[in-house]
Write an enzyme that holds these catalytic residues in place. Structure first.
Site, short mmCIF file in Angstrom:
data_model
loop_
_atom_site.label_atom_id
_atom_site.label_comp_id
_atom_site.label_asym_id
_atom_site.label_seq_id
_atom_site.Cartn_x
_atom_site.Cartn_y
_atom_site.Cartn_z
N CYS A 29 0.81 -1.34 -0.01
CA CYS A 29 0.11 0.09 -0.02
C CYS A 29 0.98 1.44 -0.11
O CYS A 29 0.54 2.33 -0.80
CB CYS A 29 -0.87 -0.05 1.36
N HIS A 48 -3.51 6.67 3.08
CA HIS A 48 -2.31 5.65 3.71
C HIS A 48 -0.88 6.48 3.65
O HIS A 48 -0.06 5.92 3.25
CB HIS A 48 -2.36 4.40 3.18
#
Length: 488
Positions: free
Chosen positions: A51, A102
C-alpha cells in the site's frame, strides 16, 4: 474548461479479476463497460506492491528509487515537493480525496484541498496505549466517526472478528449494506459532486479499501459466489510443497502468514468473499458513474481506474501481496475519456508495460498541466491513442520482505526475479506460462535471456546504498531496507 478527472483506485485487486479478462467466475459489468468504451492496459504493474510505496508512486509519478519507499514502512513522513493533487490544484482544479490515502501523518493533505479519510485498520493508528498524536484513530478515520454517528457509539472496525490482513477467512457484512465502507466512499464522492466549485474543473480521487481484507462482502454478494465450484489456484513446479505443508498449521492460527497450505473449504470461502467484494465494488462504481451523468459532468470527465497492487489468493500457496508474482504485482488499469478530446481508441487494448508511476504524468497530460522534473513516469495517453511514442522496454520492481526480499524485471513477456537474500533466480515465459508454473532458469534455451535480464538488474541496482552490486555482479545477503536514506 479543462476536463474533470475522476481517479478510482481499489486496494489489493488482482489484474485478472475482470470478466472482460475472461475470469471464469468474477462479474464486473460496469468496469467491463468502462474498458469497452475506453482503453484497457493489459500489462500494468505495481513496482513495489504494497500500500504505502504503491501510493507514493501514484501520488508523485516517481519510481521507487526516487520516492525512496522500497518496502512497507508506516510512519515515515510524506514531504514530497510535487504531488498529483498539488500540481492539479496549481492548474486550477478543485481537488478532493475520499477514502484511503495511507500517508503520514494521516491528515497530511498532500496537495488536496480536502480529504475525507478511511484508510482501513492501520495498526499504528489503533495503538491506544501509545502516547503519540498519530495513535488517536478516532481523529484519523472519518468513516468510523460517521458509522458511529449513524449506527451507535459502540460500533467498530473489528466487530466481525476478521483480521485486517487475512486473505483466508471471510464472513458476510453484518450491518445494512449502505453502512459498508465501499458504499460510504461512493456516498461521500457523490456529496463532493454536489458541493464542488462549479467554476473549476475537479479532480476527485475515490479510493476504496476493498477488496483488501477483511473479507466482509454484503450477504447478497457473498451468496452469488459461495456455492460456485472453484478451480484450485496454480502451483508452480518450483514451489516447496513440504514447507507449505509445514506452514499450514501456522496459517490456521495466524491470519497474516504469507505462505502455507490452507484447507480447501476455507480457502474457497475466502476466494468467494474476495470475488464478492469485487462485484460489490463494481456495482458501487456504477452508482458513482451514474451520479456523474445525473450531475451533467459525465461527458466532461476522464476516468482512470486501477489498483495499488494485487492479491495472491493462494497462488503457489502464497497470500496477500509484496511478492513479484503476477497475482501480487500486476494490476487492472483502465482509462476512459468521456470528453472525446484525448483521441483514445475506444475498446482497444495496450500491451506495453506500464506502472503506477505513469498515473501522475497521464492525469497532468489530461489537464494540460506542466509536468515537474521529479517525475519518472510517462503519460499513457499516446499509447491509448495508438500514436508512435518512445516507451520503456521493461520495468524494475522490488520489495524488502525478509528472506523473500526481491527485485524483479518484466517487459510483459518475460519475468526475471532475483531474491536478494539467497541469490536464487527465477525466469518465466509469461506469453506461454502466465501462471508462472515453470521456472526456466536452468533451461539451456533460456540462458541468453537469463544473462540479459541479469545484466539489466545489475544496471538497475548499481550504486544502490544497500550494496547489491559489486564488480558488475549481483551480491546476495546485503541487508534490505524498507526506505532509502534520502527520505528518512
Amino acid at each position: 474548461m479543462k476536463p474533470n478527472i475522476l481517479m478510482i483506485t481499489v486496494d489489493q485487486m488482482r489484474f485478472d479479476c475482470l470478466s472482460l479478462m475472461g475470469h471464469p467466475v468474477v462479474e464486473t459489468p460496469n468496469l467491463d463497460q468502462l474498458a469497452q468504451m475506453g482503453v484497457l492496459y493489459e500489462n500494468a504493474y505495481s513496482a513495489t506492491p504494497t500500500c504505502v510505496p504503491a501510493r507514493a508512486a501514484i501520488m508523485t509519478g516517481m519510481s521507487q528509487r526516487s520516492h525512496g519507499r522500497v518496502g512497507y514502512q508506516d510512519k515515515v513522513p510524506w514531504n514530497y515537493e510535487s504531488t498529483i493533487a498539488g500540481e492539479l490544484s496549481k492548474a486550477g482544479y478543485h481537488t478532493q480525496c475520499v477514502g484511503k490515502m495511507h500517508v503520514f501523518p494521516a491528515r497530511n493533505l498532500c496537495g488536496f484541498h480536502n480529504i475525507v479519510l478511511h484508510d482501513g485498520y492501520l495498526h499504528h493508528n489503533r495503538n491506544k496505549s501509545a502516547n503519540t498524536a498519530d495513535s488517536h484513530f478516532d481523529q484519523v478515520d472519518d468513516y468510523l466517526t460517521w458509522l458511529r454517528s449513524i449506527g451507535g457509539a459502540d460500533l467498530d472496525l473489528t466487530d466481525l472478528g476478521l483480521d485486517c490482513n487475512s486473505s483466508t477467512v471471510t464472513r458476510p457484512w453484518h450491518l445494512d449494506e449502505k453502512l459498508h465502507p465501499t458504499n460510504w466512499a461512493v456516498t461521500q464522492s457523490i456529496d463532493f459532486l454536489r458541493r464542488r466549485d462549479p467554476q473549476k474543473p475537479f479532480f476527485l480521487w475515490t479510493s476504496f479499501v476493498r477488496p483488501h481484507s477483511p473479507l466482509d462482502p454484503p450477504p447478497v454478494y457473498f451468496d452469488m459466489y459461495k456455492d460456485i465450484p472453484l478451480q484450485d489456484p496454480p502451483v508452480g513446479d518450483w514451489v516447496e510443497e513440504l514447507m507449505a505443508a509445514a506452514n499450514a498449521e501456522l496459517e490456521g492460527y495466524n491470519p497474516t502468514t504469507v505462505f502455507g497450505k490452507v484447507p480447501k473449504r476455507r480457502l474457497d470461502r475466502a476466494r468467494a468473499g474476495y470475488y464478492a467484494l469485487i462485484t460489490h465494488l463494481d456495482d458501487q462504481i456504477g452508482r458513482l458513474i451514474n451520479s456523474l451523468q445525473e450531475y451533467g459532468v459525465h461527458r466532461d470527465t476522464v476516468i482512470l481506474f486501477t489498483s495499488d497492487h494485487g492479491e495472491l489468493l493462494g497462488d503457489h500457496h502464497f497470500f496477500r501481496k509484496s511478492l513479484p508474482y503476477e497475482g501480487s504485482a500486476k494490476v487492472p488499469f483502465i482509462l476512459f475519456d468521456g470528453t472525446g478530446r484525448l483521441g483514445l481508441r475506444e475498446g482497444s487494448k495496450v500491451s506495453e508495460v506500464i506502472e503506477l508511476r505513469d498515473i501522475m504524468p497521464t492525469l497532468l497530460d489530461v489537464a494540460g498541466a506542466k509536468a515537474p522534473s521529479s517525475m519518472d513516469g510517462q503519460s499513457v495517453i499516446p499509447l491509448g491513442a495508438g500514436r508512435e511514442v518512445e516507451w520503456r522496454t521493461y520495468i524494475h520492481g522490488e520489495h524488502a520482505y525478509g528472506e523473500l526480499s526481491h527485485h524483479y524485471g518484466t517487459d510483459g513477456q518475460d519475468k526475471y526475479i532475483w531474491f536478494s537474500q539467497t541469490g536464487k533466480e527465477q525466469l518465466f515465459d509469461l506469453r506461454n506460462d502466465s501462471c508462472e508454473l515453470n521456472n526456466l532458469v536452468n533451461e539451456p534455451a533460456w540462458q541468453d535471456r537469463l544473462y540479459a535480464w541479469r545484466a539489466r538488474m545489475i544496471k538497475e541496482l548499481e550504486g544502490r546504498e544497500e550494496g547489491y552490486v559489486d564488480s558488475d555482479r549481483l551480491v546476495a545477503g546485503r541487508k534490505p531496507q524498507t526506505c532509502l536514506s534520502h527520505i528518512l
